[in-house]
Motif scaffolding. Structure first.
Motif, short mmCIF file in Angstrom:
data_model
loop_
_atom_site.label_atom_id
_atom_site.label_comp_id
_atom_site.label_asym_id
_atom_site.label_seq_id
_atom_site.Cartn_x
_atom_site.Cartn_y
_atom_site.Cartn_z
N GLY A 47 0.81 -1.21 0.00
CA GLY A 47 0.00 0.00 0.00
C GLY A 47 0.84 1.26 0.00
O GLY A 47 0.37 2.34 0.38
N ILE A 48 2.08 1.15 -0.43
CA ILE A 48 3.04 2.27 -0.39
C ILE A 48 3.39 2.67 -1.82
O ILE A 48 3.74 1.83 -2.65
N THR A 49 3.32 3.96 -2.09
CA THR A 49 3.79 4.48 -3.37
C THR A 49 5.08 5.26 -3.13
O THR A 49 5.42 5.60 -1.99
N ILE A 50 5.79 5.57 -4.19
CA ILE A 50 7.02 6.37 -4.06
C ILE A 50 6.67 7.76 -3.54
O ILE A 50 7.41 8.34 -2.73
N ASP A 51 5.55 8.30 -3.97
CA ASP A 51 5.13 9.62 -3.46
C ASP A 51 4.88 9.58 -1.95
O ASP A 51 5.15 10.55 -1.24
N HIS A 52 4.35 8.47 -1.44
CA HIS A 52 4.19 8.33 0.01
C HIS A 52 5.53 8.44 0.72
O HIS A 52 5.65 9.10 1.76
N LEU A 53 6.54 7.79 0.15
CA LEU A 53 7.87 7.82 0.77
C LEU A 53 8.47 9.21 0.70
O LEU A 53 9.11 9.68 1.65
N VAL A 54 8.27 9.89 -0.42
CA VAL A 54 8.76 11.27 -0.55
C VAL A 54 8.07 12.18 0.46
O VAL A 54 8.70 13.00 1.13
N ASP A 55 6.76 12.04 0.59
CA ASP A 55 6.01 12.86 1.56
C ASP A 55 6.54 12.64 2.97
O ASP A 55 6.72 13.61 3.73
N ALA A 56 6.77 11.39 3.34
CA ALA A 56 7.27 11.08 4.68
C ALA A 56 8.67 11.67 4.87
O ALA A 56 9.00 12.19 5.95
N GLY A 57 9.50 11.61 3.83
CA GLY A 57 10.85 12.18 3.92
C GLY A 57 10.81 13.69 4.13
O GLY A 57 11.54 14.24 4.96
N MET A 58 9.93 14.37 3.41
CA MET A 58 9.84 15.82 3.50
C MET A 58 9.28 16.29 4.84
O MET A 58 9.58 17.39 5.31
N GLU A 59 8.49 15.44 5.48
CA GLU A 59 7.81 15.84 6.71
C GLU A 59 8.80 16.16 7.83
O GLU A 59 8.55 17.02 8.68
N LEU A 60 9.94 15.48 7.85
CA LEU A 60 10.94 15.74 8.89
C LEU A 60 12.12 16.55 8.36
O LEU A 60 13.17 16.63 9.00
N CYS A 61 11.92 17.14 7.20
CA CYS A 61 12.98 17.98 6.62
C CYS A 61 12.91 19.37 7.25
O CYS A 61 11.94 20.11 7.06
N VAL A 62 13.91 19.74 8.04
CA VAL A 62 13.92 21.03 8.75
C VAL A 62 15.13 21.85 8.30
O VAL A 62 16.16 21.33 7.91
N GLY A 63 14.95 23.17 8.38
CA GLY A 63 16.07 24.07 8.09
C GLY A 63 16.29 24.32 6.62
O GLY A 63 17.27 24.97 6.25
N ILE A 64 15.41 23.81 5.78
CA ILE A 64 15.56 24.03 4.34
C ILE A 64 14.17 24.03 3.71
O ILE A 64 13.29 23.30 4.14
N GLU A 65 13.97 24.87 2.74
CA GLU A 65 12.65 24.99 2.11
C GLU A 65 12.37 23.76 1.25
O GLU A 65 13.23 23.29 0.50
N GLU A 66 11.14 23.26 1.38
CA GLU A 66 10.72 22.14 0.54
C GLU A 66 10.37 22.67 -0.85
O GLU A 66 9.51 23.53 -0.99
N THR A 67 11.03 22.17 -1.84
CA THR A 67 10.78 22.57 -3.22
C THR A 67 10.53 21.34 -4.08
O THR A 67 10.84 20.20 -3.67
#
Length: 385
Positions: A254-274
Motif C-alpha cells: 500500500g506504499i507508493t514512491i510519493d508516500h515515501l517522498v512525503d514522509a521524507g519531506m515531513e521531517l525535513c527542517v532548516g531548508i525549504e521544501e521545493t
C-alpha cells in the motif's frame, strides 16, 4: 471472412475426441457423450452433453445453442494442451497485466486501464479418458481447484496481484460416457446420475476387491492430474512473461514512491521544501532500490512480517509490536547505512521514532525498513547537496 480467419485447425486427442478451432470458436467433439462438471456461462453444474464449445463474445451473444452443447464466451481463444497418459488439459490464458518501465532498471507490473480492471486467469478443460461415475468426477473437480489454488499461493505473488488472479476463470472436468448407456436409459440423465452412485457389486468379497482395484486406478488418475495441472500452471506463467520486482512488493504494502517522498519531506527542517528537492529524493529512492543489498533487506522484512502476521511461526506474536523485537530496527539501520553510511543510521532514529506520513500505518517489521530507506536517501541527497 478472410482465409486466415476461416481456416480451421483440427487436433485429435485420444481415439474418440477431436478439437476443432477456427477464428470464432473452439469445439471439442466426442463420438459418444461427455459427463461434465463445469462452471460455464450456458450451463453450470453437472451435464451430459455431446460437445464443449468456447466462443468469441460476439459469436456467443448471437448463437443459438441446443441441448447437446455447454459453452462459454472467452476473449482469448488461444490455448495450449497439456497431454499425459489418459488425460488432456486444454488451458486458456487471459492476461491483461504488463511490465511497465519506471526507470531504465526498475519496472512494475500494471494493467494499462488500472488494476481494478486487471485479468490474470487460467481456465481449464480437463478431459479424463476413462468413464467415471458422478462421485468420482466431483472429487476430481475438487482436487483440480485445490491444486491450482495451492500452486499459485506457493508463488507468493504481491497481494494486489494475487487479488486479480483467477477471478474469472472457468473449470470443466469431463470424461466420456457411452451413448449406449444413455440410449438404454431413454436419455434420462437423472437415472444415469443415480446409477453412478450405486454401482457396487452385491457380493461383499467381490465388492471389496473391485473397490480396492478401483481405488488404485483413481489414485493414479489423481496423481497424473495434479502433476499435469502444475505443469500447465507453470507453462501459463512462462507464456504470459510476467515477473515481479521490488516495486511490485512495495506497492503491495500500500506504499507508493510519493508516500515515501512525503514522509521524507515531513521531517525535513532548516531548508525549504521545493519540487526540485522532492524530485531529488524520488530519484535517490529509485537509485537505492536498484541496490541488491537494499532489495534483500527490504524483502527479508516484508516476507518476515507476512509470516508473522499470518501466524506461520508458532513462537512469534507481533500483535502488540513487542519491545524485545529489535530485528526490525537492525534491518532499518542496515538499509540506511547501506545507502549513506553511518550518519544515515542517526537519521534513521528520527524517522523510526516519529513515523511520519505513511510510516505510521505500517506493520512492526515494515515501518522500520521504510524508515531506513527514507533516512538513507535523505542523508544521501543532503550529502551531495
Amino acid at each position: 471472412m478472410g482465409n486466415n480467419k476461416s481456416k480451421k485447425i483440427e487436433k485429435k486427442i485420444f481415439d474418440n475426441i477431436q478439437i476443432i478451432k477456427d477464428h470464432d470458436s473452439i469445439c471439442i467433439n466426442t463420438d459418444d457423450y461427455f459427463l461434465a462438471v463445469n462452471d460455464l456461462d450456458v450451463s453450470n453444474g453437472i451435464d451430459i452433453i455431446k460437445n464443449l464449445v468456447i466462443l468469441s463474445p460476439n459469436t456467443f451473444k448471437n448463437s443459438e445453442l441446443n441441448e447437446s452443447y455447454i459453452a462459454h464466451a472467452f476473449e482469448n481463444k488461444n490455448f495450449f494442451i497439456e497431454e499425459s497418459h489418459g488425460m488432456a488439459i486444454l488451458n486458456f490464458a487471459d492476461n491483461s497485466l504488463r511490465r511497465m518501465n519506471i526507470t531504465n532498471n526498475l519496472r512494475v507490473v500494471e494493467n494499462p486501464s488500472g488494476l481494478q480492471n486487471a485479468k490474470m486467469d487460467l481456465s481449464q478443460i480437463i478431459i479424463i479418458n476413462e468413464e467415471l461415475n458422478l462421485k468420482e468426477i466431483l472429487e476430481f473437480h475438487k482436487i483440480a481447484i485445490e491444486t491450482k489454488v495451492k500452486y499459485f499461493e506457493y508463488q507468493k505473488f504481491p497481494d494486489h496481484i494475487q487479488e486479480v488472479l483467477n477471478n474469472n476463470e472457468f473449470l470443466v472436468i469431463a470424461c466420456p460416457i457411452s451413448k449406449y448407456k444413455i440410449d438404454n436409459d431413454n436419455n434420462e440423465i437423472s437415472q444415469i446420475l443415480e446409477n453412478s452412485f450405486n454401482s457396487e457389486s452385491t457380493n461383499k468379497e467381490e465388492s471389496e476387491k473391485i473397490y480396492s482395484t478401483r481405488k488404485k486406478e483413481l489414485l493414479k488418475i489423481k496423481n497424473e492430474m495434479v502433476k499435469s495441472i502444475i505443469r500447465s500452471s507453470k507453462h501459463f506463467l512462462d507464456n504470459i512473461n510476467i515477473d515481479f520486482g521490488i516495486l511490485d512488493y512495495i506497492f503491495a504494502e500500500g506504499i507508493t514512491i510519493d508516500h515515501l517522498v512525503d514522509a521524507g519531506m515531513e521531517l525535513c527542517v532548516g531548508i525549504e521544501e521545493t519540487q526540485e528537492l522532492r524530485d531529488k529524493l524520488k530519484a535517490q529512492i529509485f537509485l537505492s532500490l536498484e541496490d541488491i543489498n537494499v532489495i534483500a533487506l527490504l524483502i527479508s522484512a516484508i516476507r518476515c512480517e507476512d509470516d508473522f502476521q499470518n501466524n506461520r511461526v508458532r513462537e512469534v506474536d507481533v500483535e502488540d509490536d513487542p519491545a524485545y523485537l529489535y530485528t526490525d530496527e537492525v534491518l532499518g539501520m542496515a538499509i540506511a547505512n547501506q545507502i549513506a553510511g553511518t550518519k544515515a543510521t542517526f537519521n534513521f532514529k528520527r524517522y523510526d521514532e516519529e513515523k511520519p506520513g505513511i510510516l505510521s500505518g505500517l506493520g512492526p517489521m515494515v515501518d522500520d525498513i521504510f524508515a531506513g530507506l527514507i533516512a538513507g536517501c535523505m542523508s544521501k541527497i543532503f550529502e551531495e547537496h
